[in-house]
Design a protein around this motif. Sequence first.
Motif, PDB file in Angstrom:
ATOM      1  N   MET A 189     -29.197 -31.908 -46.106  1.00 51.79           N
ATOM      2  CA  MET A 189     -29.881 -31.974 -44.811  1.00 51.79           C
ATOM      3  C   MET A 189     -29.133 -31.108 -43.808  1.00 51.79           C
ATOM      4  O   MET A 189     -27.915 -30.917 -43.900  1.00 51.79           O
ATOM      5  N   ALA A 190     -29.875 -30.604 -42.809  1.00 53.09           N
ATOM      6  CA  ALA A 190     -29.274 -29.784 -41.774  1.00 53.09           C
ATOM      7  C   ALA A 190     -30.101 -29.888 -40.495  1.00 53.09           C
ATOM      8  O   ALA A 190     -31.238 -30.368 -40.513  1.00 53.09           O
ATOM      9  N   SER A 191     -29.529 -29.416 -39.400  1.00 54.06           N
ATOM     10  CA  SER A 191     -30.225 -29.463 -38.122  1.00 54.06           C
ATOM     11  C   SER A 191     -31.528 -28.674 -38.181  1.00 54.06           C
ATOM     12  O   SER A 191     -31.604 -27.617 -38.818  1.00 54.06           O
ATOM     13  N   VAL A 192     -32.525 -29.178 -37.511  1.00 53.27           N
ATOM     14  CA  VAL A 192     -33.821 -28.502 -37.435  1.00 53.27           C
ATOM     15  C   VAL A 192     -33.643 -27.156 -36.739  1.00 53.27           C
ATOM     16  O   VAL A 192     -32.919 -27.044 -35.756  1.00 53.27           O
ATOM     17  N   TRP A 193     -34.318 -26.110 -37.233  1.00 49.35           N
ATOM     18  CA  TRP A 193     -34.207 -24.788 -36.633  1.00 49.35           C
ATOM     19  C   TRP A 193     -34.690 -24.838 -35.187  1.00 49.35           C
ATOM     20  O   TRP A 193     -35.668 -25.529 -34.866  1.00 49.35           O
ATOM     21  N   PRO A 194     -34.042 -24.094 -34.292  1.00 46.25           N
ATOM     22  CA  PRO A 194     -34.332 -24.210 -32.859  1.00 46.25           C
ATOM     23  C   PRO A 194     -35.786 -23.980 -32.477  1.00 46.25           C
ATOM     24  O   PRO A 194     -36.294 -24.613 -31.553  1.00 46.25           O
ATOM     25  N   ASN A 195     -36.485 -23.086 -33.171  1.00 44.75           N
ATOM     26  CA  ASN A 195     -37.846 -22.735 -32.773  1.00 44.75           C
ATOM     27  C   ASN A 195     -38.930 -23.491 -33.529  1.00 44.75           C
ATOM     28  O   ASN A 195     -40.118 -23.185 -33.373  1.00 44.75           O
ATOM     29  N   ASP A 196     -38.538 -24.475 -34.345  1.00 49.16           N
ATOM     30  CA  ASP A 196     -39.499 -25.237 -35.143  1.00 49.16           C
ATOM     31  C   ASP A 196     -39.588 -26.683 -34.656  1.00 49.16           C
ATOM     32  O   ASP A 196     -38.671 -27.206 -34.018  1.00 49.16           O
ATOM     33  N   CYS A 197     -40.695 -27.325 -34.994  1.00 47.75           N
ATOM     34  CA  CYS A 197     -40.987 -28.672 -34.503  1.00 47.75           C
ATOM     35  C   CYS A 197     -40.984 -29.696 -35.634  1.00 47.75           C
ATOM     36  O   CYS A 197     -41.364 -29.387 -36.771  1.00 47.75           O
ATOM     37  N   VAL A 198     -40.573 -30.900 -35.294  1.00 51.57           N
ATOM     38  CA  VAL A 198     -40.680 -32.051 -36.189  1.00 51.57           C
ATOM     39  C   VAL A 198     -41.300 -33.199 -35.408  1.00 51.57           C
ATOM     40  O   VAL A 198     -41.321 -33.199 -34.176  1.00 51.57           O
ATOM     41  N   ALA A 199     -41.795 -34.195 -36.127  1.00 44.93           N
ATOM     42  CA  ALA A 199     -42.432 -35.347 -35.488  1.00 44.93           C
ATOM     43  C   ALA A 199     -41.957 -36.629 -36.152  1.00 44.93           C
ATOM     44  O   ALA A 199     -41.666 -36.659 -37.353  1.00 44.93           O
ATOM     45  N   PHE A 200     -41.897 -37.699 -35.356  1.00 48.34           N
ATOM     46  CA  PHE A 200     -41.488 -38.996 -35.894  1.00 48.34           C
ATOM     47  C   PHE A 200     -41.951 -40.096 -34.948  1.00 48.34           C
ATOM     48  O   PHE A 200     -42.316 -39.853 -33.798  1.00 48.34           O
ATOM     49  N   ASP A 201     -41.935 -41.326 -35.462  1.00 46.09           N
ATOM     50  CA  ASP A 201     -42.269 -42.521 -34.682  1.00 46.09           C
ATOM     51  C   ASP A 201     -41.041 -43.423 -34.614  1.00 46.09           C
ATOM     52  O   ASP A 201     -40.187 -43.407 -35.510  1.00 46.09           O
ATOM     53  N   LEU A 202     -41.001 -44.247 -33.576  1.00 49.45           N
ATOM     54  CA  LEU A 202     -40.046 -45.348 -33.476  1.00 49.45           C
ATOM     55  C   LEU A 202     -40.828 -46.652 -33.504  1.00 49.45           C
ATOM     56  O   LEU A 202     -41.854 -46.783 -32.839  1.00 49.45           O
ATOM     57  N   GLN A 203     -40.343 -47.611 -34.259  1.00 50.51           N
ATOM     58  CA  GLN A 203     -40.922 -48.947 -34.278  1.00 50.51           C
ATOM     59  C   GLN A 203     -39.824 -49.955 -33.969  1.00 50.51           C
ATOM     60  O   GLN A 203     -38.726 -49.856 -34.532  1.00 50.51           O
ATOM     61  N   PHE A 204     -40.118 -50.910 -33.075  1.00 52.89           N
ATOM     62  CA  PHE A 204     -39.085 -51.894 -32.732  1.00 52.89           C
ATOM     63  C   PHE A 204     -39.712 -53.214 -32.314  1.00 52.89           C
ATOM     64  O   PHE A 204     -40.847 -53.285 -31.837  1.00 52.89           O
ATOM     65  N   ASN A 264     -47.724 -57.737 -31.634  1.00 53.00           N
ATOM     66  CA  ASN A 264     -47.047 -57.172 -32.791  1.00 53.00           C
ATOM     67  C   ASN A 264     -45.876 -56.295 -32.333  1.00 53.00           C
ATOM     68  O   ASN A 264     -45.772 -55.940 -31.154  1.00 53.00           O
ATOM     69  N   PHE A 265     -44.994 -55.970 -33.242  1.00 51.91           N
ATOM     70  CA  PHE A 265     -43.890 -55.055 -32.907  1.00 51.91           C
ATOM     71  C   PHE A 265     -44.470 -53.737 -32.379  1.00 51.91           C
ATOM     72  O   PHE A 265     -45.571 -53.331 -32.722  1.00 51.91           O
ATOM     73  N   TYR A 266     -43.699 -53.055 -31.540  1.00 58.22           N
ATOM     74  CA  TYR A 266     -44.169 -51.846 -30.880  1.00 58.22           C
ATOM     75  C   TYR A 266     -44.000 -50.609 -31.763  1.00 58.22           C
ATOM     76  O   TYR A 266     -43.077 -50.542 -32.593  1.00 58.22           O
ATOM     77  N   THR A 267     -44.853 -49.644 -31.546  1.00 53.92           N
ATOM     78  CA  THR A 267     -44.709 -48.315 -32.143  1.00 53.92           C
ATOM     79  C   THR A 267     -44.792 -47.273 -31.035  1.00 53.92           C
ATOM     80  O   THR A 267     -45.790 -47.231 -30.303  1.00 53.92           O
ATOM     81  N   VAL A 268     -43.740 -46.507 -30.864  1.00 54.59           N
ATOM     82  CA  VAL A 268     -43.781 -45.329 -30.004  1.00 54.59           C
ATOM     83  C   VAL A 268     -44.117 -44.170 -30.932  1.00 54.59           C
ATOM     84  O   VAL A 268     -43.285 -43.745 -31.744  1.00 54.59           O
ATOM     85  N   GLY A 269     -45.347 -43.691 -30.850  1.00 56.25           N
ATOM     86  CA  GLY A 269     -45.850 -42.786 -31.872  1.00 56.25           C
ATOM     87  C   GLY A 269     -45.899 -41.341 -31.463  1.00 56.25           C
ATOM     88  O   GLY A 269     -45.971 -40.982 -30.285  1.00 56.25           O
ATOM     89  N   SER A 270     -45.831 -40.508 -32.487  1.00 54.12           N
ATOM     90  CA  SER A 270     -46.063 -39.080 -32.345  1.00 54.12           C
ATOM     91  C   SER A 270     -45.088 -38.415 -31.386  1.00 54.12           C
ATOM     92  O   SER A 270     -45.480 -37.632 -30.518  1.00 54.12           O
ATOM     93  N   ILE A 271     -43.813 -38.730 -31.512  1.00 53.09           N
ATOM     94  CA  ILE A 271     -42.781 -38.009 -30.765  1.00 53.09           C
ATOM     95  C   ILE A 271     -42.592 -36.654 -31.427  1.00 53.09           C
ATOM     96  O   ILE A 271     -42.349 -36.573 -32.631  1.00 53.09           O
ATOM     97  N   VAL A 272     -42.705 -35.587 -30.669  1.00 53.02           N
ATOM     98  CA  VAL A 272     -42.570 -34.228 -31.191  1.00 53.02           C
ATOM     99  C   VAL A 272     -41.454 -33.519 -30.440  1.00 53.02           C
ATOM    100  O   VAL A 272     -41.442 -33.502 -29.197  1.00 53.02           O
ATOM    101  N   ILE A 273     -40.511 -32.947 -31.160  1.00 52.10           N
ATOM    102  CA  ILE A 273     -39.451 -32.163 -30.530  1.00 52.10           C
ATOM    103  C   ILE A 273     -39.212 -30.883 -31.323  1.00 52.10           C
ATOM    104  O   ILE A 273     -39.479 -30.822 -32.522  1.00 52.10           O
ATOM    105  N   HIS A 274     -38.737 -29.858 -30.627  1.00 53.41           N
ATOM    106  CA  HIS A 274     -38.201 -28.674 -31.280  1.00 53.41           C
ATOM    107  C   HIS A 274     -36.761 -28.958 -31.730  1.00 53.41           C
ATOM    108  O   HIS A 274     -36.120 -29.898 -31.264  1.00 53.41           O
ATOM    109  N   GLY A 275     -36.254 -28.104 -32.596  1.00 50.06           N
ATOM    110  CA  GLY A 275     -34.873 -28.260 -33.024  1.00 50.06           C
ATOM    111  C   GLY A 275     -33.874 -28.076 -31.906  1.00 50.06           C
ATOM    112  O   GLY A 275     -32.737 -28.530 -31.997  1.00 50.06           O
ATOM    113  N   ASN A 276     -34.292 -27.432 -30.818  1.00 49.32           N
ATOM    114  CA  ASN A 276     -33.385 -27.220 -29.691  1.00 49.32           C
ATOM    115  C   ASN A 276     -33.708 -28.132 -28.508  1.00 49.32           C
ATOM    116  O   ASN A 276     -33.191 -27.929 -27.420  1.00 49.32           O
TER     117      ASN A 276
END
Length: 274
Positions: free
Chosen positions: A244-259, A90-102
């Motif tokens: 929309m605006a850039s994520v604050w430097p000290n906060d975290c967001v998460a997302f997946d890539l599927q391809f 099946n197509f790939y999922t790179v899951g649970s990527i977590v980054i800070h705004g910085n």
Amino acid sequence: MRKILLLGTLVLMTLTSCTQPTNSRASYNNSNGSNWGNNGNTGTGNGGGWDWGNGSGDSGDDSNNEQTDPGDGYGDGNEEGNADGGQTQNFYTVGSIVIHGNSRTSSGSNVRWSSTSLGTGQAMLYTDSRFNIRVRPRTAPSQGTYDDYGVKCHYNPQQYKKLKIKLCIRAEGQACNLTRTVTFGDIANEEVSKVKEFSGSTLPSTYGPMIIDILDVQWDWSCQYYLNQDYSQSDAVTNGYCPMASVWPNDCVAFDLQFSTDSTKDFPASAPRM
């Protein structure tokens, strides 16, 4: 008693996120924190006990206040792919990527995250004639989660509802260019974006695996922060923060890539294309 109250105040200030919107960014060294899978479903972390709930933080939402748009979305991303060439993977999922705004891959880099951090998982990105990709924002990581650079998300999660993600594909040693750069947005949490298809001359020429670079990630929380203070999106103070605006430097967001690649099933025809 005053000393005790002061100590309590300092502890609360340490554990809660900075609430002043800012677009400033800093640098961190790279380390591998992502997991990757071989199907359309993602796990719940990288083996480090990550919790993908909403956390214990108060979102600050007030039903009497103006709300940001809930964002676009085209399904949950868990459907079976289309084996158009007899593929079984099946197509790939790179899951649970977590980054800070910085977050950045290295000092002086404008890349927020790169598939080079996957190590041997980079082999998923070998392809000759097809590379189709989409993104899936996830709800805010819980306080205490470690991002993909080994930095702890110290603060209560800010309850963004959607993300905008800009990425490019490239060969090792090459720079990103416009024909291989795409922006997905504004995509609702736990929903997938439309699919961007790359083929022919839009694929980088390489004998090795391609590289995916995340160039920018924005959220709707900065706007919602102002709306919760009884400002309107038409007020001058919200310029640069709404929608929309850039994520604050000290906060975290998460997302997946599927391809999908030559060797995998493609996204089904029901998945809309850009």
